[in-house]
Scaffold this motif. Structure first.
Motif, PDB file in Angstrom:
ATOM      1  N   ALA A 275       9.258 -10.801   1.598  1.00  0.00           N
ATOM      2  CA  ALA A 275      10.094 -11.232   0.479  1.00  0.00           C
ATOM      3  C   ALA A 275      11.053 -10.150   0.016  1.00  0.00           C
ATOM      4  O   ALA A 275      12.198 -10.431  -0.342  1.00  0.00           O
ATOM      5  CB  ALA A 275       9.215 -11.672  -0.691  1.00  0.00           C
ATOM      6  N   ARG A 276      10.597  -8.870   0.018  1.00  0.00           N
ATOM      7  CA  ARG A 276      11.411  -7.804  -0.576  1.00  0.00           C
ATOM      8  C   ARG A 276      11.941  -6.820   0.447  1.00  0.00           C
ATOM      9  O   ARG A 276      12.751  -5.954   0.108  1.00  0.00           O
ATOM     10  CB  ARG A 276      10.583  -7.005  -1.583  1.00  0.00           C
ATOM     11  CG  ARG A 276       9.825  -7.842  -2.596  1.00  0.00           C
ATOM     12  CD  ARG A 276       9.070  -6.909  -3.540  1.00  0.00           C
ATOM     13  NE  ARG A 276       8.119  -7.633  -4.382  1.00  0.00           N
ATOM     14  CZ  ARG A 276       7.257  -7.043  -5.215  1.00  0.00           C
ATOM     15  NH1 ARG A 276       7.241  -5.724  -5.300  1.00  0.00           N
ATOM     16  NH2 ARG A 276       6.428  -7.752  -5.950  1.00  0.00           N
ATOM     17  N   GLY A 277      11.447  -6.882   1.656  1.00  0.00           N
ATOM     18  CA  GLY A 277      11.776  -5.850   2.629  1.00  0.00           C
ATOM     19  C   GLY A 277      10.718  -4.761   2.614  1.00  0.00           C
ATOM     20  O   GLY A 277       9.931  -4.650   1.671  1.00  0.00           O
ATOM     21  N   ILE A 278      10.691  -3.956   3.644  1.00  0.00           N
ATOM     22  CA  ILE A 278       9.634  -2.967   3.806  1.00  0.00           C
ATOM     23  C   ILE A 278       9.890  -1.729   2.956  1.00  0.00           C
ATOM     24  O   ILE A 278       9.041  -1.305   2.175  1.00  0.00           O
ATOM     25  CB  ILE A 278       9.493  -2.579   5.295  1.00  0.00           C
ATOM     26  CG1 ILE A 278       9.034  -3.800   6.091  1.00  0.00           C
ATOM     27  CG2 ILE A 278       8.521  -1.426   5.462  1.00  0.00           C
ATOM     28  CD1 ILE A 278       9.082  -3.627   7.582  1.00  0.00           C
ATOM     29  N   ASN A 279      11.080  -1.164   3.079  1.00  0.00           N
ATOM     30  CA  ASN A 279      11.374   0.055   2.331  1.00  0.00           C
ATOM     31  C   ASN A 279      11.361  -0.168   0.830  1.00  0.00           C
ATOM     32  O   ASN A 279      11.062   0.752   0.068  1.00  0.00           O
ATOM     33  CB  ASN A 279      12.739   0.609   2.753  1.00  0.00           C
ATOM     34  CG  ASN A 279      12.681   1.301   4.088  1.00  0.00           C
ATOM     35  OD1 ASN A 279      11.677   1.901   4.443  1.00  0.00           O
ATOM     36  ND2 ASN A 279      13.753   1.206   4.854  1.00  0.00           N
ATOM     37  N   ALA A 280      11.678  -1.382   0.412  1.00  0.00           N
ATOM     38  CA  ALA A 280      11.744  -1.669  -1.018  1.00  0.00           C
ATOM     39  C   ALA A 280      10.367  -1.992  -1.592  1.00  0.00           C
ATOM     40  O   ALA A 280      10.247  -2.219  -2.798  1.00  0.00           O
ATOM     41  CB  ALA A 280      12.710  -2.826  -1.283  1.00  0.00           C
ATOM     42  N   THR A 281       9.356  -2.024  -0.753  1.00  0.00           N
ATOM     43  CA  THR A 281       8.012  -2.358  -1.212  1.00  0.00           C
ATOM     44  C   THR A 281       7.141  -1.113  -1.239  1.00  0.00           C
ATOM     45  O   THR A 281       6.909  -0.504  -0.194  1.00  0.00           O
ATOM     46  CB  THR A 281       7.375  -3.418  -0.298  1.00  0.00           C
ATOM     47  OG1 THR A 281       8.203  -4.585  -0.267  1.00  0.00           O
ATOM     48  CG2 THR A 281       5.994  -3.799  -0.804  1.00  0.00           C
ATOM     49  N   GLY A 282       6.671  -0.746  -2.403  1.00  0.00           N
ATOM     50  CA  GLY A 282       5.834   0.440  -2.523  1.00  0.00           C
ATOM     51  C   GLY A 282       4.382   0.144  -2.208  1.00  0.00           C
ATOM     52  O   GLY A 282       3.931  -1.007  -2.277  1.00  0.00           O
ATOM     53  N   ILE A 283       3.673   1.213  -1.873  1.00  0.00           N
ATOM     54  CA  ILE A 283       2.243   1.119  -1.599  1.00  0.00           C
ATOM     55  C   ILE A 283       1.495   0.527  -2.781  1.00  0.00           C
ATOM     56  O   ILE A 283       0.591  -0.302  -2.616  1.00  0.00           O
ATOM     57  CB  ILE A 283       1.717   2.537  -1.266  1.00  0.00           C
ATOM     58  CG1 ILE A 283       2.060   2.888   0.175  1.00  0.00           C
ATOM     59  CG2 ILE A 283       0.236   2.655  -1.513  1.00  0.00           C
ATOM     60  CD1 ILE A 283       1.443   1.984   1.190  1.00  0.00           C
ATOM     61  N   ASP A 284       1.875   0.943  -3.987  1.00  0.00           N
ATOM     62  CA  ASP A 284       1.182   0.456  -5.176  1.00  0.00           C
ATOM     63  C   ASP A 284       1.305  -1.057  -5.319  1.00  0.00           C
ATOM     64  O   ASP A 284       0.360  -1.723  -5.738  1.00  0.00           O
ATOM     65  CB  ASP A 284       1.735   1.152  -6.426  1.00  0.00           C
ATOM     66  CG  ASP A 284       1.353   2.627  -6.474  1.00  0.00           C
ATOM     67  OD1 ASP A 284       0.421   3.012  -5.737  1.00  0.00           O
ATOM     68  OD2 ASP A 284       1.983   3.393  -7.218  1.00  0.00           O
ATOM     69  N   ALA A 285       2.478  -1.587  -4.968  1.00  0.00           N
ATOM     70  CA  ALA A 285       2.661  -3.043  -5.043  1.00  0.00           C
ATOM     71  C   ALA A 285       1.749  -3.744  -4.043  1.00  0.00           C
ATOM     72  O   ALA A 285       1.179  -4.798  -4.338  1.00  0.00           O
ATOM     73  CB  ALA A 285       4.120  -3.401  -4.775  1.00  0.00           C
ATOM     74  N   VAL A 286       1.597  -3.153  -2.867  1.00  0.00           N
ATOM     75  CA  VAL A 286       0.755  -3.772  -1.839  1.00  0.00           C
ATOM     76  C   VAL A 286      -0.700  -3.826  -2.285  1.00  0.00           C
ATOM     77  O   VAL A 286      -1.349  -4.866  -2.193  1.00  0.00           O
ATOM     78  CB  VAL A 286       0.882  -3.014  -0.496  1.00  0.00           C
ATOM     79  CG1 VAL A 286      -0.096  -3.577   0.523  1.00  0.00           C
ATOM     80  CG2 VAL A 286       2.302  -3.102   0.031  1.00  0.00           C
ATOM     81  N   ILE A 287      -1.204  -2.703  -2.795  1.00  0.00           N
ATOM     82  CA  ILE A 287      -2.624  -2.696  -3.175  1.00  0.00           C
ATOM     83  C   ILE A 287      -2.865  -3.576  -4.385  1.00  0.00           C
ATOM     84  O   ILE A 287      -3.918  -4.203  -4.505  1.00  0.00           O
ATOM     85  CB  ILE A 287      -3.148  -1.261  -3.427  1.00  0.00           C
ATOM     86  CG1 ILE A 287      -2.416  -0.619  -4.600  1.00  0.00           C
ATOM     87  CG2 ILE A 287      -3.024  -0.418  -2.178  1.00  0.00           C
ATOM     88  CD1 ILE A 287      -2.992   0.713  -5.001  1.00  0.00           C
ATOM     89  N   ALA A 288      -1.884  -3.666  -5.295  1.00  0.00           N
ATOM     90  CA  ALA A 288      -2.041  -4.565  -6.442  1.00  0.00           C
ATOM     91  C   ALA A 288      -2.097  -6.012  -5.964  1.00  0.00           C
ATOM     92  O   ALA A 288      -2.943  -6.793  -6.407  1.00  0.00           O
ATOM     93  CB  ALA A 288      -0.891  -4.364  -7.432  1.00  0.00           C
ATOM     94  N   GLU A 289      -1.191  -6.370  -5.053  1.00  0.00           N
ATOM     95  CA  GLU A 289      -1.159  -7.737  -4.531  1.00  0.00           C
ATOM     96  C   GLU A 289      -2.441  -8.063  -3.773  1.00  0.00           C
ATOM     97  O   GLU A 289      -2.939  -9.183  -3.821  1.00  0.00           O
ATOM     98  CB  GLU A 289       0.056  -7.910  -3.608  1.00  0.00           C
ATOM     99  CG  GLU A 289       0.145  -9.238  -2.900  1.00  0.00           C
ATOM    100  CD  GLU A 289       0.872 -10.303  -3.705  1.00  0.00           C
ATOM    101  OE1 GLU A 289       1.341  -9.989  -4.804  1.00  0.00           O
ATOM    102  OE2 GLU A 289       0.963 -11.441  -3.218  1.00  0.00           O
ATOM    103  N   ALA A 290      -2.972  -7.060  -3.080  1.00  0.00           N
ATOM    104  CA  ALA A 290      -4.185  -7.286  -2.288  1.00  0.00           C
ATOM    105  C   ALA A 290      -5.450  -7.222  -3.163  1.00  0.00           C
ATOM    106  O   ALA A 290      -6.522  -7.668  -2.741  1.00  0.00           O
ATOM    107  CB  ALA A 290      -4.272  -6.263  -1.162  1.00  0.00           C
TER     108      ALA A 290
END
Lengths: 207, 207
Positions: free
Chosen positions: B33-48
């Motif tokens: 949805a946002r692209g890879i570079n625009a997605t931070g690690i923190d967003a990934v772990i929060a989503e997961a």
DNA sequence: CGCTCGGTAGACCGATCAGTCTAGTGAGGG
DNA sequence: CCCTCACTAGACTGATCGGTCTACCGAGCG
């Protein structure tokens, strides 16, 4: 504050000497090669040989620089297309001029690492309804409508054919970028030419 | 050190319950949805819904997570393709199964903002010779070779036709993503079907 | 019971990001 | 002559990045 811009023979602020022109040229190289998000402001100003404040005197933000990059790339392509279409002397060749414009673009960026269509790559970094993505969408729609217009000149205005050619060209550009082989566009040109020629058979007239 | 992995019915670590599965699912949604570079690690772990250390116990770096994302997306597409090809009972329909796999992918991601091919979008963020970009290149080559294989079943093995269909499909996917209209893939499917039908004329058999 | 171990929560690190601010320079024009 | 103004050089800010570290928790198991 009336700020008369210098007499412009080309798009305003595209001159290679001006601060704006150098910034756009630098951004164009770096954004194309590395992507937009992966390219920092500092890298742009270093590449342009310009002070940071000069960038922010010219563009209010990186976002605005990005928009200018998209616009400039669109206009560069239009310029290539106009030059090609002026040389074509039948509707068929004018359709192919659209392909040739992409070929010109590809050969121009080849030496520095060909990565396909800069606008499509930029769009991949923009969120779903953003202005940048809309601009790229309009660019691709214009490409298709240019094809459709030239097809209409032939009398056989077939919107499906225009769409088919636009998809073919777009896919070829993407694949050429992935393979690092701009010559894939020549395949697309050959395929497009085959679809434009009146003879339904008589394929395989290998060059 | 023999480390017996649990009995796997699907790709290892893709289960929705495991930490790895949840991380991949979250990364897939956000990267797409946002692209890879625009997605931070923190967003990934929060989503997961996972702790940061769990991510780094599973993947050594964001780069490795990115590679896993590309691989997983490739295999998801292959799964969609296999399901479609199993239902097709003639070579012609098996060629179209490749298009249908993209259609399935598009309808799956439509509701959350369709942005075209996730692998191609990812490739746009990778530098010119990087492993990630090579992986996407191989994926697209495989798509074309699957088409070529099904064409060969018909007896008329025409490599140019396979390339043509691959370009057509690729371009349609890009344009569909830009327009936010997965139905453009249906146009491509119709065009492809028209090229596969033996009748050289007899077009316009509108559905 | 007590130990291990996969996991969580979150402080923390150095680097880098976009963007601001200050000080200085040099050319052009009154 | 000096003043203006576009420009440079680079320090600086606050936020965010990827990644590490510590402390803790609870289930499973001997």
């Amino acid at each position: 504050m009336t700020g008369g811009t210098p007499p412009e023979t080309e798009a305003p602020g595209t001159e290679a000497s001006s601060v704006r022109g150098r910034l756009l040229a630098a951004a164009s190289r770096l954004f194309y090669a590395r992507g937009i998000n992966a390219t920092g402001i500092d890298a742009v100003i270093a590449e342009a040989g310009v002070a940071k404040q000069s960038l922010y005197n010219t563009f209010s933000s990186k976002d605005e620089l990005t928009r200018a990059y998209v616009t400039a790339r669109h206009e560069e392509w239009l310029e290539l297309y106009r030059a090609r279409v002026a040389q074509a002397d039948c509707p068929r060749d004018r359709v192919l001029a659209v392909v040739d414009a992409y070929l010109d673009h590809a050969s121009g960026t080849y030496e520095h690492g060909f990565r396909g269509c800069g606008l499509l790559n930029a769009a991949a970094e923009f969120p779903a309804g953003s202005p940048g993505r809309e601009a790229v969408r309009r660019h691709k729609e214009q490409v298709q409508s240019l094809i459709a217009g030239h097809l209409a000149e032939t009398g056989s205005a077939d919107p499906e054919l225009a769409e088919h050619l636009a998809f073919l060209l777009e896919g070829a550009m993407s694949r050429a970028g992935l393979e690092g082989r701009p010559d894939l566009l020549l395949s697309a040109r050959r395929l497009a030419a085959g679809m434009l020629d009146p003879r339904p058979d008589a394929r395989r007239d290998a060059r």
